[in-house]
Design a protein around this motif. Structure first.
Motif, PDB file in Angstrom:
ATOM      1  N   TYR A 269      -3.633  12.651  -2.207  1.00  0.00           N
ATOM      2  CA  TYR A 269      -3.362  13.124  -3.566  1.00  0.00           C
ATOM      3  C   TYR A 269      -4.378  14.202  -3.915  1.00  0.00           C
ATOM      4  CZ  TYR A 269      -0.150   9.259  -4.280  1.00  0.00           C
ATOM      5  OH  TYR A 269       0.906   8.400  -4.190  1.00  0.00           O
ATOM      6  N   ILE A 282      -7.711  10.417 -10.016  1.00  0.00           N
ATOM      7  CA  ILE A 282      -8.083  11.242  -8.858  1.00  0.00           C
ATOM      8  C   ILE A 282      -9.509  11.745  -9.022  1.00  0.00           C
ATOM      9  CG2 ILE A 282      -7.571  13.388  -7.623  1.00  0.00           C
ATOM     10  CD1 ILE A 282      -4.611  12.890  -8.254  1.00  0.00           C
ATOM     11  N   ALA A 291      -4.997   8.274  -0.089  1.00  0.00           N
ATOM     12  CA  ALA A 291      -3.885   8.583   0.808  1.00  0.00           C
ATOM     13  C   ALA A 291      -2.569   8.573   0.053  1.00  0.00           C
ATOM     14  CB  ALA A 291      -3.840   7.559   1.934  1.00  0.00           C
ATOM     15  N   LYS A 292      -1.714   9.523   0.406  1.00  0.00           N
ATOM     16  CA  LYS A 292      -0.411   9.606  -0.235  1.00  0.00           C
ATOM     17  C   LYS A 292       0.711   9.293   0.753  1.00  0.00           C
ATOM     18  CE  LYS A 292       2.366  12.947  -2.840  1.00  0.00           C
ATOM     19  NZ  LYS A 292       2.465  14.373  -3.158  1.00  0.00           N
ATOM     20  N   THR A 293       0.618   9.849   1.942  1.00  0.00           N
ATOM     21  CA  THR A 293       1.682   9.649   2.932  1.00  0.00           C
ATOM     22  C   THR A 293       1.105   9.535   4.333  1.00  0.00           C
ATOM     23  OG1 THR A 293       2.885  11.288   1.630  1.00  0.00           O
ATOM     24  CG2 THR A 293       3.930  10.531   3.658  1.00  0.00           C
ATOM     25  N   TYR A 294       1.642   8.611   5.101  1.00  0.00           N
ATOM     26  CA  TYR A 294       1.481   8.619   6.555  1.00  0.00           C
ATOM     27  C   TYR A 294       2.893   8.694   7.108  1.00  0.00           C
ATOM     28  CZ  TYR A 294      -2.869   6.216   5.208  1.00  0.00           C
ATOM     29  OH  TYR A 294      -4.042   5.853   4.619  1.00  0.00           O
ATOM     30  N   VAL A 325       4.939   4.179   6.120  1.00  0.00           N
ATOM     31  CA  VAL A 325       4.566   2.835   5.706  1.00  0.00           C
ATOM     32  C   VAL A 325       5.653   2.371   4.729  1.00  0.00           C
ATOM     33  CG1 VAL A 325       2.812   1.454   4.534  1.00  0.00           C
ATOM     34  CG2 VAL A 325       2.145   3.425   5.911  1.00  0.00           C
TER      35      VAL A 325
END
Lengths: 549, 394
Positions: A269, A282, A291-294, A325
């Motif tokens: 983010y 933030i 973390a926003k995306t894996y 995820v």
């Protein structure tokens, strides 16, 4: 064992406390109220106690034993959360060392007692198994006689049975037609009504009596499901590390499926790019810290044709999918989950062959760090040979360069550089930020010119045929729990004797609700509201109402 | 939207507080029986309005964030408080007992006040939480726990009513202990708010267990300081720690615990000085008209209703989500284990009650212990035993 025949003619199994049909007490009991818990039925555990089997049966059929097993399991489970279990330790640590370093003597003791793997220990498994045995025996000991008793119950009950119910009243009554009105009201409240010689048995919610046994069956199915995990073939649990651009066989699929990792993305983010409401959060942890995306952009392939050793498999594309995820790729009972990643693994390194004095370059080579070529021709008589390659370089105990693994974490190279003026070549040892010239001063040098990296994604491969068993177990458990908890079994008996109407009532729980219902049913009929004999008894005992009822 | 949301929560808080006093007013009505009085009617109306206001907070925050506001410790705990009020409202309409409000609403107030001591910003979701199961699992689990908490309130009333206060005993001691814990929560809220209003902040440089230099920001004066901690320049005038902790102990959290206990102890001692008797003894006269059988029934009924909800939310939905997000339905993570412990405990409670006849006082003590386990799972497991679920932040 001989059976007991009641005066009403019903034959009861040996050990029955009061007649299944009419309720006449068969054993003399001191207490003013009947113990209605299992309808006075003959439970095996209360009847026989001679052989070893009897003793074992009686032990496990005791709720007291069951509760103790639950409490011991509960305490053991709590102990397991004091320090992290072995499976949650960071990788590459020795447990013995870790527990002592982190938690001192307490950690050492914890480890020595085997609590680092408490939930996998033989005694914890044994506890769960004992609870399972207890569940089966407790249920069988109760449900069969209970079913018999409820199935055989008669409408006309013995006077002693009615008088010794918790809720009881007797009303002198002239006009027996009043009962019709009561019957109607009971029917409206969904009571199932049986009549015999002007006596009434109104009953509802009997199915809730089976709730506990249904939920116990659910638990047993669940425990069986958990055990099935150990049957070979039921359960696959593998990890697949796959680099960007790579196509690999998916472990655990017997070479049937292959996966290509097209791209791995890791996003955080960033302030300014997100919804403004997140700015404060933030800011607190820092932009780019959450973390926003894996995501692994993957292509699934299936092998076509037979497996031939040493030959490239023929692959058929099945589907493209972005594995994230919470969004595993599922196909043919297999599921691939995003679990880990490694950013910027070295892919290749470039070097320029230069003259140390003039820094003049004679060409560039790029070494693939997974499959390096041995020789690189730069033209005009310039050539480089790769004599040795250490992907994960370190100096071993003898002081020689060596590699820890095949992963290019810290690559080092031994190059031999050929030039028109050095036809025999010069040897140079090159590692990150380090150049050694083992045979004296070289004229030429391999100058570092750049790196190329890529991401690696880790996916868990899972196939679990036990899930549906566990699912059924869980569903049956919930059904049983709701059945037993949200309904209750109420019975109201009305009996006409000698110009009186006797009313007695019983419920397995929620007496408050039953009393309110009776109140509503008899309202205006002139029948006396039953008194709660349990409350009276308590008050008579000496004022203070607390304690057991 | 965010501002509106906070305001609605604040209004709800105030209304619950007023509602408590109205329910308290019913105590003076000496009339036995379940006839509802004017005080109780006003009390329940205010409570319902408060609940609607908090529902408004929940919905507006959801709209603002784009995800169900149950994703951090503040949001979860607040939601738990809201469910507690909802459970109370339902039970009230079944049993019409005003006295339950006098005990349930303050617990809900404490829970919400406790929640607001944690960072209140709307947080973006980490990948593991980006799922519809977030709202399904967390809301059901919180609802289950809240219904079980009503059982605690009823159990507490029962105990205050029956425990003999004429002479000190084990029972009076443990009952006082329960009340002391509630007061300590108030102590924590009081101390934290006081220093937050005063904008207290002390920055420390300290050496962690790996020998690395780290910074710690204390929002409370440091009675216990971090390992080899020194106050930074801008905090020169702040209190020097009285004792220094070894590196393995989280000195900041310990400091907060000490302050809370201190605040709780001060409040408790003051109460004892004013009342000149045990706190439970002082409350006892207010509950002397309580129908014990009914209280016992409510306590049990709450468990009977809450246990299936808890099982569904905290175990079954939890397992389904864990299978999707973490690849396995069960992994012995501390939070999972404590949900299992809670479940085992209430299973034992039900067996003792249904098969072994543990009614009345024994059952009430069990209801209190059950709530203690739930609170342990909410507070200690999030803050102390950090596992996968530790979305708590600091």
């Amino acid at each position: 064992m001989e059976q007991v025949k009641c005066e009403c003619g019903h034959v009861n199994p040996y050990g029955t406390a009061f007649c299944e049909a009419c309720g006449k007490p068969l054993e003399e009991v001191e207490k003013p109220l009947l113990d209605m818990r299992y309808e006075g039925s003959a439970r095996r555990s209360q009847t026989y106690n001679k052989t070893v089997i009897d003793k074992i049966w009686n032990f496990f059929s005791s709720v007291k034993v069951g509760v103790w097993l639950i409490v011991i399991t509960l305490i053991a489970s709590a102990i397991g959360t004091i320090f992290p279990q072995k499976m949650y330790l960071p990788p590459n640590v020795t447990p013995a060392q870790y527990y002592e370093d982190e938690y001192g003597w307490a950690g050492k003791l914890y480890y020595e007692l085997g609590f680092d793997n408490l939930y996998g220990s033989w005694w914890y498994m044994l506890l769960i198994a004992l609870i399972g045995v207890s569940l089966v025996i407790c249920s069988l000991d109760r449900v069969i006689p209970l079913y018999r008793a409820l199935n055989n119950q008669g409408v006309t009950r013995h006077d002693a049975f009615l008088r010794r119910q918790r809720l009881f009243s007797a009303t002198k009554i002239e006009d027996a037609r009043l009962l019709e009105a009561i019957k109607e009201r009971l029917a409206k409240r969904r009571y199932h009504i049986r009549e015999e010689n002007g006596n009434i048995l109104a009953e509802k919610g009997r199915f809730s009596r089976w709730g506990p046994y249904v939920n116990h069956i659910g638990l047993i199915i669940f425990l069986i499901g958990a055990m099935l995990r150990f049957v070979p073939g039921m359960y696959v649990d593998k990890v697949l590390w796959i680099r960007e651009g790579e196509t690999k066989e998916i472990p655990g699929t017997n070479g049937e499926y292959f996966l290509k990792n097209e791209k791995f993305t890791f996003e955080t983010y960033q302030k300014g790019k997100e919804n403004a409401v997140f700015n404060a959060a933030i800011d607190r942890v820092g932009s780019g810290m959450v973390a926003k995306t894996y995501e692994t952009k993957a292509v699934l392939y299936k092998r076509v044709g037979p497996v031939i050793a040493g030959e490239e498999p023929k692959l058929k594309k099945i589907k493209e999918y972005k594995i994230r995820v919470n969004e595993p790729l599922k196909y043919d009972h297999y599921a691939l989950y995003q679990v880990d990643f490694k950013l910027n693994e070295l892919k290749s390194m470039s070097f320029a062959l230069i003259d140390k004095q003039t820094s003049k370059s004679f060409g560039m080579i790029t070494v693939d760090l997974l499959q390096p070529k041995e020789s690189y021709d730069l033209g005009n008589g310039y050539r480089v040979e790769l004599l040795s390659y250490f992907p994960d370089f370190y100096f071993d105990d003898d002081g020689n360069p060596n590699t820890k693994s095949r992963v290019p974490n810290n690559p080092a190279f031994v190059f031999k550089m050929y030039a028109p003026d050095k036809p025999k070549g010069e040897v140079s040892f090159v590692a990150i930020r380090q150049t050694i010239e083992p045979f004296g001063n070289n004229k030429y040098k391999m100058a570092f010119a750049g790196i190329d990296t890529r991401n690696v994604s880790a996916l868990t491969v899972r196939r679990d045929f036990t899930l549906w068993v566990l699912g059924i177990g869980g569903a049956v458990f919930m059904i049983g729990l709701i059945q037993g908890m949200y309904w209750n079994h109420r019975r109201i008996w009305l009996k006409q004797t000698n110009g009186e109407v006797w009313l007695a009532a019983h419920t397995n729980k929620n007496w408050f609700g039953l009393k309110r219902e009776i109140q509503a049913v008899i309202d205006g009929t002139g029948i006396t509201m039953p008194i709660d004999q349990a409350e009276i008894a308590k008050k008579a005992q000496g004022g203070d109402e607390h304690g057991t009822a | 939207m965010v501002q509106l949301s906070s305001t609605l929560l604040y209004i709800a808080f105030v209304l619950y507080l007023i509602g408590t006093f109205f329910f308290g007013g019913t105590i003076r009505d000496k009339k036995e029986g379940r006839k509802t009085t004017r005080w109780a009617t006003i009390g329940i109306v205010i409570t319902i309005v408060g609940f609607i206001s908090q529902l408004g907070y929940f919905i507006t925050r959801w709209m603002a964030a784009g995800h169900a506001p149950v994703s951090n410790l503040f949001e979860f705990t607040t939601f738990f408080g809201m469910m507690l009020v909802a459970a109370f409202i339902i039970i009230y309409f079944i049993y019409k007992t005003a006295i339950l409000g006098v005990f349930t609403l303050p617990v809900a107030l404490l829970v919400i006040a406790y929640a607001s001591m944690f960072p209140r910003e709307i947080t973006p979701l980490i990948p593991a939480l980006q799922s519809d199961w977030l709202k399904i699992h967390v809301t059901t689990a919180a609802a289950g726990e809240a219904i079980l908490a009503v059982s605690f309130a009823a159990g507490l009333i029962y105990l205050i009513r029956v425990v003999d206060q004429s002479k000190p005993s084990k029972r009076t001691f443990w009952l006082e202990f329960v009340l002391f814990c509630l007061i300590t929560t108030l102590g924590f809220v009081g101390v934290s708010s006081a220093f937050a209003i005063a904008d207290y902040e002390a920055k420390f440089q300290w050496i962690d267990k790996n020998g690395k230099k780290t910074e710690a920001i204390y929002e409370l004066p440091a009675l216990v300081g971090p390992h080899k901690g020194t106050l930074e320049k801008e905090s020169k005038d702040r209190l020097q720690p009285l004792v220094e902790m070894p590196a393995v102990i989280n000195a900041k959290k310990l400091n907060t615990v000490i302050w809370s206990l201190f605040g709780g102890a001060v409040l408790y001692v003051l109460l004892r000085l004013v009342l000149r008797k045990r706190v439970a003894a002082a409350i006892q006269p207010f509950v002397k008209n309580v129908n014990l059988d009914l209280t016992d029934e409510i306590s049990y009924r709450a468990v009977a209703i809450g246990f299936p909800v808890f099982t569904l939310g905290a175990l079954i939905f939890a397992m389904i989500w864990a299978q999707i997000a973490w690849t396995r339905f069960w992994g012995w993570d501390p939070k999972e284990v404590w949900a299992l412990i809670t479940w085992l405990f209430y299973a034992a409670f039900l067996h003792l009650r249904l098969s072994r006849g543990w009614h009345g006082e024994k059952s009430a003590w069990l209801a209190v212990i059950g709530f203690a386990i739930i609170m342990f799972n909410l507070v200690a497991v999030n803050l102390v035993i950090a596992g996968l679920h530790s979305y708590a932040g600091s």
